[in-house]
Motif scaffolding. Structure first.
Motif, short mmCIF file in Angstrom:
data_model
loop_
_atom_site.label_atom_id
_atom_site.label_comp_id
_atom_site.label_asym_id
_atom_site.label_seq_id
_atom_site.Cartn_x
_atom_site.Cartn_y
_atom_site.Cartn_z
N GLU A 69 0.83 -1.21 0.00
CA GLU A 69 0.00 0.00 0.00
C GLU A 69 0.86 1.26 0.00
OE1 GLU A 69 -3.34 2.33 2.73
OE2 GLU A 69 -2.44 0.46 3.45
N VAL A 70 1.93 1.24 0.78
CA VAL A 70 2.83 2.39 0.84
C VAL A 70 3.50 2.60 -0.51
CG1 VAL A 70 4.96 3.27 1.86
CG2 VAL A 70 3.22 2.24 3.31
N LEU A 71 3.95 1.52 -1.14
CA LEU A 71 4.57 1.64 -2.45
C LEU A 71 3.58 2.17 -3.48
CD1 LEU A 71 6.57 -1.71 -2.33
CD2 LEU A 71 7.57 0.56 -2.46
N GLN A 72 2.35 1.69 -3.42
CA GLN A 72 1.33 2.17 -4.36
C GLN A 72 1.04 3.65 -4.15
OE1 GLN A 72 -1.80 -0.60 -3.32
NE2 GLN A 72 -1.36 -1.94 -5.05
N ALA A 73 1.07 4.10 -2.90
CA ALA A 73 0.75 5.49 -2.61
C ALA A 73 1.76 6.46 -3.21
CB ALA A 73 0.65 5.70 -1.11
N HIS A 74 2.96 5.98 -3.53
CA HIS A 74 3.96 6.85 -4.13
C HIS A 74 3.68 7.11 -5.62
CE1 HIS A 74 6.97 7.71 -1.06
NE2 HIS A 74 6.75 6.50 -0.58
N LYS A 75 2.74 6.40 -6.18
CA LYS A 75 2.26 6.65 -7.54
C LYS A 75 3.39 6.66 -8.56
CE LYS A 75 -1.88 9.09 -6.03
NZ LYS A 75 -2.68 10.34 -6.07
N GLU A 314 1.40 12.94 -0.24
CA GLU A 314 1.91 13.44 -1.51
C GLU A 314 2.87 14.61 -1.29
OE1 GLU A 314 1.33 12.81 -5.07
OE2 GLU A 314 1.11 10.88 -4.06
N LYS A 315 2.69 15.32 -0.18
CA LYS A 315 3.56 16.45 0.13
C LYS A 315 4.68 16.06 1.10
CE LYS A 315 -0.01 19.88 -0.82
NZ LYS A 315 -0.69 21.12 -0.38
N ALA A 316 4.86 14.75 1.25
CA ALA A 316 6.00 14.16 1.99
C ALA A 316 5.91 14.36 3.50
CB ALA A 316 7.33 14.71 1.47
N MET A 386 4.01 15.80 13.47
CA MET A 386 4.38 15.36 12.13
C MET A 386 5.77 15.87 11.75
SD MET A 386 0.77 16.01 10.14
CE MET A 386 1.26 15.04 8.72
N ARG A 387 6.40 15.17 10.84
CA ARG A 387 7.63 15.66 10.25
C ARG A 387 7.37 16.00 8.79
NH1 ARG A 387 11.72 15.67 13.53
NH2 ARG A 387 11.86 14.14 15.22
N GLY A 388 7.97 17.10 8.37
CA GLY A 388 7.67 17.62 7.04
C GLY A 388 8.62 17.14 5.98
N ALA A 389 8.44 17.72 4.81
CA ALA A 389 9.24 17.35 3.64
C ALA A 389 10.70 17.69 3.87
CB ALA A 389 8.71 18.08 2.42
N MET A 390 11.60 16.86 3.34
CA MET A 390 13.04 17.09 3.45
C MET A 390 13.62 17.35 2.07
SD MET A 390 14.04 14.11 6.16
CE MET A 390 15.76 14.51 6.01
N GLU A 391 14.69 18.12 2.06
CA GLU A 391 15.39 18.35 0.80
C GLU A 391 16.27 17.14 0.48
OE1 GLU A 391 14.97 20.90 -1.23
OE2 GLU A 391 13.45 21.69 0.13
N TRP A 392 16.18 16.71 -0.75
CA TRP A 392 16.96 15.54 -1.18
C TRP A 392 18.07 16.02 -2.11
CZ3 TRP A 392 16.14 10.79 0.86
CH2 TRP A 392 14.98 10.65 1.63
#
Length: 392
Positions: A69-75, A314-316, A386-392
């Motif tokens: 399910e987690v893999l699918q959610a990454h679309k 979707e917003k990480a 929550m933890r937010g989006a990180m720069e990659w």
């Protein structure tokens, strides 16, 4: 070279024998398992049109169905497979399962590799040569004999190898089948068969988690890169005799009164939704799902909460913990606490990478005082971390 035609293989099949906890790839870092960091990176690379798919190699005989399910959610296109008894065996199984003309092989134990590093690796790739990231050895080296004798070793021209490593896929399969099981990484097999290999400069932050001290180092890095955000949610609805009582998506058949509202009046789901949205800095539930919109008339609020979870995923965003307090006089709801928690955890599973230990829920009586105590309404508070989006 068509950059889109490159597969990203994540090796998450090891046993982690040198750490206190076996199967380190399932240990949580920043709220998500180590293997999922590679998937998050894969999604970033897919969005950048650098790869065409992600292949995750889990341990031999491991049931990975709960992670699909987690893999699918990454679309994005993905495959999940079981590995072999050794790294080399798991690697060749992952490479064979991939479809790209080129392949990036990455260790799940390196959660902090950046998209910039991968971009450099891919840019140096060619049909004739593989590419590896290297960083120079910075420390003075010593060799300790079995007898305890310490001998200095020159660090001149010594480099440490990182992942991801990139190769033409079919050529890599041929090389690994030729060399067999006695290699530590793909580059070793490639070099042993006389193939040409290029290198790019790696990243000091691309740490491989081998020992407990490595995990603590990565934990400190993640804490600094992605600070914790906290959101508070609140909702209140009046009780009416003509309404069904629905809480956390669960119908309470014994209730003489139900919560009135444009949707199903589910105060728990509404409060939780606002807590999540607040932590993420998003508009509140009423702004996103206004009561003036007939599409949400008698809507299932738990499904709306699940939709919000996917929006934030979707917003990480990652949900670390959730604390919920329901104020209710009638009916007695203590026997439903576990059901409420289970329903919430299922709805939010994509945000928690299917961890089912993050929701705490209490029910408090109104003690006969005020609107809650006289069974005129129910109120609910929720606090989400929550933890937010990180720069990659």
């Amino acid at each position: 070279m068509n950059l889109k035609n490159c597969s990203f293989v994540i090796l998450a099949a090891g046993k982690g024998a040198r750490m206190n906890t076996p199967f380190k790839q399932f240990r949580l870092l920043g709220g998500i398992p180590l293997w999922a960091w590679g998937v998050k990176l894969g999604r970033k690379l897919y969005d950048m049109n650098l790869i065409c798919e992600v292949v995750v190699v889990f341990p031999k005989d491991y049931d990975f169905s709960s992670h699909v399910e987690v893999l699918q959610a990454h679309k994005m296109p993905f495959k999940a497979i079981n590995g072999g008894d050794t790294r080399a065996m798991s690697s060749i199984l992952g490479v064979k399962a991939s479809d790209g003309d080129y392949v990036l092989v990455h260790d799940a134990a390196r959660p902090l590799a950046s998209s910039n590093l991968v971009k450099k690796v891919i840019s140096a790739l060619s049909p004739e040569a593989g590419v590896i990231p290297l960083i120079p050895v910075r420390d003075s080296l010593k060799r300790v004999s079995e007898g305890g004798e310490i001998v200095p070793v020159s660090r001149e021209n010594l480099w440490c190898t990182q992942t991801p490593q990139a190769f033409p896929r079919r050529e890599l399969i041929s090389v690994m089948e030729m060399v067999g099981d006695g290699v530590f990484d793909e580059a070793e097999a490639w070099i042993k068969t006389g193939r040409h290999i290029n290198f790019v400069e790696g990243e000091p932050s691309n740490v491989k988690i081998t020992y407990e001290s490595d995990f603590k180092l990565c934990h400190n890095i993640v804490e600094g890169m992605s600070p914790l955000k906290v959101g508070h949610g609140f909702d209140i609805h009046p009780l009416r005799p003509w309404r069904k009582l629905i809480l956390a998506g669960e119908f309470i058949p014994s209730a003489p009164l139900g919560l009135d509202g444009h949707s199903d009046g589910d105060v728990i789901s509404h409060a939780v939704a606002d807590a999540l949205l607040g932590a993420a800095g998003e508009p509140d539930l009423g702004s996103l799902y206004p009561s003036s919109d007939e599409r949400y008339k008698n809507a299932n609020s738990l499904l709306i909460l699940e939709e919000i979870a996917h929006l934030l995923f979707e917003k990480a965003w990652i949900l670390i913990s959730l604390d919920v307090t329901l104020e209710a006089q009638l009916p007695k709801l203590g026997c439903y606490v576990d059901t409420f928690k289970t329903n919430l955890e299922r709805a939010l599973s994509v945000l928690t990478y299917r961890r089912y230990d993050i929701v705490n829920l209490k029910i408090k009586s109104g003690e006969g005082v005020g609107a809650v105590g006289t069974a005129r309404c129910m109120r609910c508070h929720a606090v989400a971390a929550m933890r937010g989006a990180m720069e990659w």
